[in-house]
Design an enzyme around this catalytic site. Sequence first.
Site, PDB file in Angstrom:
ATOM      1  CD  GLU A  90      -0.154   2.556  -0.283  1.00 19.54           C
ATOM      2  OE1 GLU A  90       0.911   3.244  -0.513  1.00 19.54           O
ATOM      3  OE2 GLU A  90      -1.394   2.980   0.180  1.00 19.54           O
ATOM      4  CE  LYS A 279       1.095   7.470  -0.814  1.00 20.33           C
ATOM      5  NZ  LYS A 279      -0.069   6.482  -0.723  1.00 20.33           N
ATOM      6  CG  ASP A 295      10.295  10.476 -15.873  1.00 21.10           C
ATOM      7  OD1 ASP A 295      10.445  11.038 -14.389  1.00 21.10           O
ATOM      8  OD2 ASP A 295      11.230  11.418 -16.421  1.00 21.10           O
ATOM      9  CG  HIS A 393      -4.395  -0.490   4.958  1.00 19.82           C
ATOM     10  ND1 HIS A 393      -4.224  -0.006   2.704  1.00 19.82           N
ATOM     11  CD2 HIS A 393      -3.005   0.233   4.914  1.00 19.82           C
ATOM     12  CE1 HIS A 393      -3.539   0.573   2.897  1.00 19.82           C
ATOM     13  NE2 HIS A 393      -2.535   0.475   3.754  1.00 19.82           N
TER      14      HIS A 393
HETATM   15  C1  MEV Z   1      -3.120   6.085   0.677  1.00 13.87           C
HETATM   16  O1  MEV Z   1      -2.299   5.720   0.407  1.00 13.87           O
HETATM   17  C2  MEV Z   1      -3.850   7.130   0.334  1.00 13.87           C
HETATM   18  C3  MEV Z   1      -5.133   8.185   0.820  1.00 13.87           C
HETATM   19  O2  MEV Z   1      -3.948   8.455   1.593  1.00 13.87           O
HETATM   20  C4  MEV Z   1      -5.680   8.481  -0.003  1.00 13.87           C
HETATM   21  C5  MEV Z   1      -6.692   9.729   0.996  1.00 13.87           C
HETATM   22  O3  MEV Z   1      -6.077  10.292   1.707  1.00 13.87           O
HETATM   23  O4  MEV Z   1      -7.677  10.195  -0.185  1.00 13.87           O
HETATM   24  C6  MEV Z   1      -5.845   6.742   1.077  1.00 13.87           C
END
Ligand code: MEV
Length: 445
Positions: A90, A279, A295, A393
Site C-alpha cells: 500500500e 486496520k 505469523d 494517497h
Molecule cells: C488505510 O490503509 C488506513 C486508514 O483507513 C486508517 C484510518 O482510517 O485510521 C487511513
Amino acid sequence: MDKVNKKENNKNIKKFYELDLQERLQFLKKETHITEQDSEIFQDFPKNFVFNKINNMIENAIGFIPIPLGIATNFVINGRKYLIPMAIEEPSVIAAASKAAKIASIKGGFLAEADNSIMIGQIQLVSRDKRNNKDKFYFKKERDKIKKIILNNKEKLLEISNSKSRSVHAIDLQLREISDESSNKMGYMIIIELIIDTRDAMGANVINTMCELVGSELEKLTKCTVILKILSNYSTKRMARCKAIFPKELVGGLDGVNRILYAYAFAYSDIYRAVTHNKGLMNGIDGVAMATGQDVRAIEAAAHAYASKDGKYRSLTKWYRSKEGDLVGEIEIPLAIGIVGGISSVHPYVKVSLKILNIKKAKELALIMIAVGLAQNFAAIRALADEGIQRGHMRLHARNIAITAGATDEQINIVANRLVQENNVTVNKAEEIIKLINKNGTNTK
Ligand code: MEV
C-alpha cells in the site's frame, strides 16, 4: 473400465503435490485460463530464492508473490535510532510512519516496553463416560477429582512437556473449567494450560509439540479424553506497549489536537470506525511483521481480540492532551513474534531485514513493531482529522495508475503529476496523457 483397471489407472495419475514445477504449470495451463506467457512469471526466481526453497516452505508451490520492501526512517525507540524494514503493497504507509516518527522524535521518540515471551498452550479434556445419561464432568465432584489428579502430577507433566526442547520451557500448568456455550450443549471441559517461555521464538511449533506430549500423559492419568492440543494465539501474557508525545505546534495547535481527540473519540466509541482505525495501525505492525517473517495472521487475530477485551470492540490506541497541551498517544497489544525458528533462519529476505534492524532479542522486535503501530495511527488520524488522506494517497497512487496505463520509466512522474493536478487519477486519463506525450513530447498541455 473394470474396478481393478480403474484403480490401476488412478494410481498412475500423479497428485498435484507429486508434480514438479513444469508439470504443475502444464496442469494449470490445461485446467485454467493462464497462458504460456502467464506461466513464465512463475519461473523467474531470484537466485537466492529458488523453487526448491519455496517448495520446502509450503505445499503445492508454484512460485511467489513479491511484495515491495521499504525502509521507515526517523524512528527513535527508547533512545535508539532504527531503520525499519516494512513489506507492504500500500502506498503512503511507509512515508506516513517515517513522518510521524520524525515528529515524535522532537519529544524524545517512542517509549516502548514488552513483556517476556510467555505463551499459553491449551489442552482440552472432556469426559465421555456417561452416568444417568450425563457425562461425568456434569458433576462438580468428578471435575474436582480429575483436577486434583492433574495438579498432583503437575511436576511430572511439566517435566514431560520440557523433555524435548532445550531452550523453550513450560514454567507452569494451570487449570480452567469451561462449559459449552453453543447450542450443542457438549457440557463441561477442563482446560489445562501450559504457561511457556518461548524466549526469542514465536514458539508455535514447540508449544504444539509440548501440548501433544502432555495430552497423551493426561489421558493416561485421568482416563478422560483429550480433544484439542494447541497453542493459544491470544497471547495476553506477551503484551507490548508504547507511548509518544507529538508537540502541539506540529499537529495544528490547540485546534489540531482537538480534532485528533474527536477522531479518537469516534474510534473508541464506534465499532465501524474502530475497525478502520485499528486496520490503519496494523498497516504498520503487519508491514514490519511481513518484512521480518512473522505469523501476521496470529498477530492480527490477537490484536483484534484484545480490541474487544471489555466486551466492545474499541480503538487499540489511546489519545489525550498532556498538561502542556501536546498530543500523547499510547498503544498496547499482544505481540507474539520471534527472531529464531520459523522462517527467520531460512528466508533470505527475512534474514537481511533482521540484520538491518540489528537486534539481538525478540523483545526488541516487539518494541519496534509497537512503535511503528503507534506512528502509523498518529499519521492516519492526523491526516484524516485535517485535509483527509486522499490527496497524499492519490499522489502515490497516481504513479501506480501511470504504470498500469503503460507509462515508460521516464514518463511515470510526468503522468502522475498531471493526473494529480487534474484531480483525475484514472487509467483512462493516464492513457490519454501518455498518448499526448508520445505525440507531442512532454509539453502535453
Ligand atoms: C488505510 O490503509 C488506513 C486508514 O483507513 C486508517 C484510518 O482510517 O485510521 C487511513
